[in-house]
Design a protein around this motif. Sequence first.
Motif, mmCIF file in Angstrom:
data_model
loop_
_atom_site.group_PDB
_atom_site.id
_atom_site.type_symbol
_atom_site.label_atom_id
_atom_site.label_comp_id
_atom_site.label_asym_id
_atom_site.label_seq_id
_atom_site.Cartn_x
_atom_site.Cartn_y
_atom_site.Cartn_z
ATOM 1 N N GLU A 30 8.424 -3.187 3.572
ATOM 2 C CA GLU A 30 7.077 -3.425 4.081
ATOM 3 C C GLU A 30 6.451 -2.088 4.489
ATOM 4 O O GLU A 30 6.968 -1.029 4.156
ATOM 5 C CB GLU A 30 7.134 -4.398 5.271
ATOM 6 C CG GLU A 30 7.863 -5.701 4.967
ATOM 7 C CD GLU A 30 7.163 -6.573 3.951
ATOM 8 O OE1 GLU A 30 5.985 -6.302 3.635
ATOM 9 O OE2 GLU A 30 7.792 -7.530 3.447
ATOM 10 N N ASP A 31 5.363 -2.131 5.227
ATOM 11 C CA ASP A 31 4.643 -0.918 5.595
ATOM 12 C C ASP A 31 5.482 -0.017 6.501
ATOM 13 O O ASP A 31 5.984 -0.465 7.544
ATOM 14 C CB ASP A 31 3.352 -1.271 6.335
ATOM 15 C CG ASP A 31 2.334 -1.917 5.418
ATOM 16 O OD1 ASP A 31 2.489 -1.790 4.200
ATOM 17 O OD2 ASP A 31 1.395 -2.542 5.927
ATOM 18 N N GLU A 57 6.330 3.074 9.230
ATOM 19 C CA GLU A 57 5.681 3.473 10.486
ATOM 20 C C GLU A 57 6.378 4.710 11.038
ATOM 21 O O GLU A 57 7.616 4.786 11.066
ATOM 22 C CB GLU A 57 5.786 2.324 11.506
ATOM 23 C CG GLU A 57 5.176 2.653 12.859
ATOM 24 C CD GLU A 57 5.409 1.540 13.870
ATOM 25 O OE1 GLU A 57 5.048 1.722 15.038
ATOM 26 O OE2 GLU A 57 5.971 0.489 13.476
ATOM 27 N N GLU A 61 -3.128 -2.979 -3.373
ATOM 28 C CA GLU A 61 -2.400 -4.232 -3.497
ATOM 29 C C GLU A 61 -3.247 -5.300 -4.196
ATOM 30 O O GLU A 61 -2.722 -6.133 -4.945
ATOM 31 C CB GLU A 61 -1.961 -4.721 -2.122
ATOM 32 C CG GLU A 61 -0.945 -5.843 -2.183
ATOM 33 C CD GLU A 61 -0.305 -6.089 -0.836
ATOM 34 O OE1 GLU A 61 0.667 -5.379 -0.490
ATOM 35 O OE2 GLU A 61 -0.777 -6.993 -0.119
ATOM 36 N N GLY A 88 -0.039 9.502 6.871
ATOM 37 C CA GLY A 88 0.991 8.519 7.161
ATOM 38 C C GLY A 88 2.378 9.134 7.172
ATOM 39 O O GLY A 88 2.545 10.354 7.144
ATOM 40 N N VAL A 129 11.096 1.742 8.455
ATOM 41 C CA VAL A 129 10.598 0.939 7.334
ATOM 42 C C VAL A 129 11.102 -0.493 7.504
ATOM 43 O O VAL A 129 12.283 -0.766 7.271
ATOM 44 C CB VAL A 129 11.056 1.509 5.978
ATOM 45 C CG1 VAL A 129 10.561 0.623 4.832
ATOM 46 C CG2 VAL A 129 10.559 2.937 5.793
ATOM 47 N N ALA A 143 1.381 5.293 1.245
ATOM 48 C CA ALA A 143 1.048 6.145 2.384
ATOM 49 C C ALA A 143 0.044 7.220 1.984
ATOM 50 O O ALA A 143 0.129 7.802 0.916
ATOM 51 C CB ALA A 143 2.318 6.811 2.923
ATOM 52 N N PRO A 168 0.818 -1.206 0.000
ATOM 53 C CA PRO A 168 0.000 0.000 0.000
ATOM 54 C C PRO A 168 0.858 1.265 0.000
ATOM 55 O O PRO A 168 2.024 1.214 0.352
ATOM 56 C CB PRO A 168 -0.787 -0.120 1.303
ATOM 57 C CG PRO A 168 0.115 -0.897 2.200
ATOM 58 C CD PRO A 168 0.848 -1.870 1.310
ATOM 59 N N ARG A 172 -3.471 -6.477 1.305
ATOM 60 C CA ARG A 172 -3.655 -5.668 2.507
ATOM 61 C C ARG A 172 -4.561 -4.468 2.255
ATOM 62 O O ARG A 172 -5.039 -3.852 3.203
ATOM 63 C CB ARG A 172 -2.290 -5.208 3.027
ATOM 64 C CG ARG A 172 -1.426 -6.365 3.523
ATOM 65 C CD ARG A 172 -0.031 -5.908 3.910
ATOM 66 N NE ARG A 172 0.740 -5.491 2.735
ATOM 67 C CZ ARG A 172 2.055 -5.318 2.738
ATOM 68 N NH1 ARG A 172 2.734 -5.535 3.851
ATOM 69 N NH2 ARG A 172 2.689 -4.945 1.647
ATOM 70 N N ASP A 173 -4.786 -4.109 1.003
ATOM 71 C CA ASP A 173 -5.678 -2.998 0.686
ATOM 72 C C ASP A 173 -6.065 -3.093 -0.787
ATOM 73 O O ASP A 173 -5.650 -4.012 -1.499
ATOM 74 C CB ASP A 173 -5.039 -1.647 1.016
ATOM 75 C CG ASP A 173 -3.755 -1.382 0.241
ATOM 76 O OD1 ASP A 173 -3.479 -2.116 -0.735
ATOM 77 O OD2 ASP A 173 -3.036 -0.436 0.594
#
Length: 541
Positions: free
Chosen positions: A108-109, A111, A409, A53, A120, A49, A47, A405-406
């Motif tokens: 990956e996602d 934060e 994706e 985010g 990351v 941001a 996904p 995941r969304d």
Amino acid sequence: MDTHTHADPTPYGRPRRRPRRTAGALAAVAVVAAVAAGGAYAAGLGPFADEDGPDPEAVAEARAFLADWAAGRLPEAAARTTAPDRARQVLRSFTAGLDITGPKLVAEDPEETGEGTVTVPFTARMPVTGLGTWTYTSELPLREQNDGAWKVDWRLSLVHPRLGDGHKFRLEREETGPVRALDRDGETLSAGTHPSLAPVLARLAGGPDGGGPRGAVHLVDRATGEVVRTEASFGGRTTAKDDGPVRTTLDAGWQAAAERALGEAGGKNAALVALRVDDGEILAVANTPASGFNRALSGTYAPGSTWKIVTSSALLLKGAVAPDDVVDCPRYLTVGKRFQNVETSEHRGATFREAFTESCNTAFIGLRGKLGDGELGDVARRYFGVGQTWHVGVPSYDGSVPVPRDETEKAASMIGQGRVQANPLIMASVTATAVSGTFHQPSLVAGTEDTTATTPLPPRVVAQLRELTRATVTGGTARVLAGLPGEIGAKTGTAEVSDDQENNGWMVAHRGGVAVVEEGVTGGGSAGPVLRDLLAAAPAS
């Protein structure tokens, strides 16, 4: 777990294993050729941001660092950190000291971890030459600088969580003698006569279970040199007998044709697999360069639009679409990010058949609502065996189709991108299953265990897939194969890697029972000629 039902749930049961045939009876064959990405950096497609985010510039810097590291641009990667000199030294010693070539680093996602900091996470797949792939997870800390730019906040632990001032890694190898291997007719196979087989023959040293050369990556105390723990072990117990060679399913004629086809491709990173449709026996495996990493069987790549064979199967299984249905193919489609077709082509008012033959990304993405979030992975596993454990005879990667995941994706997975992962072996098997209706676990040596459990595709779906792949050759993106004899069907594919690397170009094809894949900038333009050369030179099926 199965969470969706199909419109045609006919229980055909588990496919029966057909008896093996001799080389003189190659009635049906599937062949796949594919090229491995140069830097092997998987940028992913989602996904992404949103405005609330982490700063997109921080995420972009993390991805750029991973791309540089994966591609071997270590000075450039180091320059993206807060300690360039130290970073360059550590990255170089880590890669060289552990014989790592072509790492694959998947972000990956991200934060937000505090004011002016972003983390990351990433997955590292480190191919250790001649042994296998060491996989682990780590995190990139990023810090905003006084000038507003973002840099990777350098520390040893970002390379690996257990790397620190008191510990380092050490690679230890256990030497094994060269394996003697024969093809299906008893002809001797060696790296001398078939150079691109080198990484495969090295793994055959372990017998039917593919133990291969043995070794380990140890975490050791920097001061004493004592082993603290073993991070990765490669190879198994050697079971190959000293009094005889390993008999393989390979065919020397197919193998020679595969090596010539890749040799004429100009030396780019490439891999190819040829296997029989009727029983999954592998006839040829080729890798260039033959550097020790078996891209063909162990690589992890986005299959791009060749994956539309599986996506189409999922749609056709439940009657969500028919070949003559109008699905439209606009130039762009935005689902969290903007997706487009190769060379931004468009086919307004296109039928599903035309969307398949012209490899229209936007049409397939527009059909994502016809499938449940986990349905594509369910179909891949249930009908094609993707993601189940395969016992090929040497170590192999058997694919992954995670639940999206969304929506972004999910859109990417419809066209074989995002987190969908495959390799030439998997796409050869996918093609063979599509045109025969039945999955057969691929095998390189006799007597491999088969623990897979799959359901045959309904005959109507098989007929539709064969018609779609045939139309792709006669009037679609695989026209490069149209002049070859036989009723050939094919599918092309192009998968994005990263902004600063060429795309992966794929092609799969079948002739009687033949499927092929190759990679470059586009499927038809760079993969097609390799596939054409292979089918033109290979023994008649």
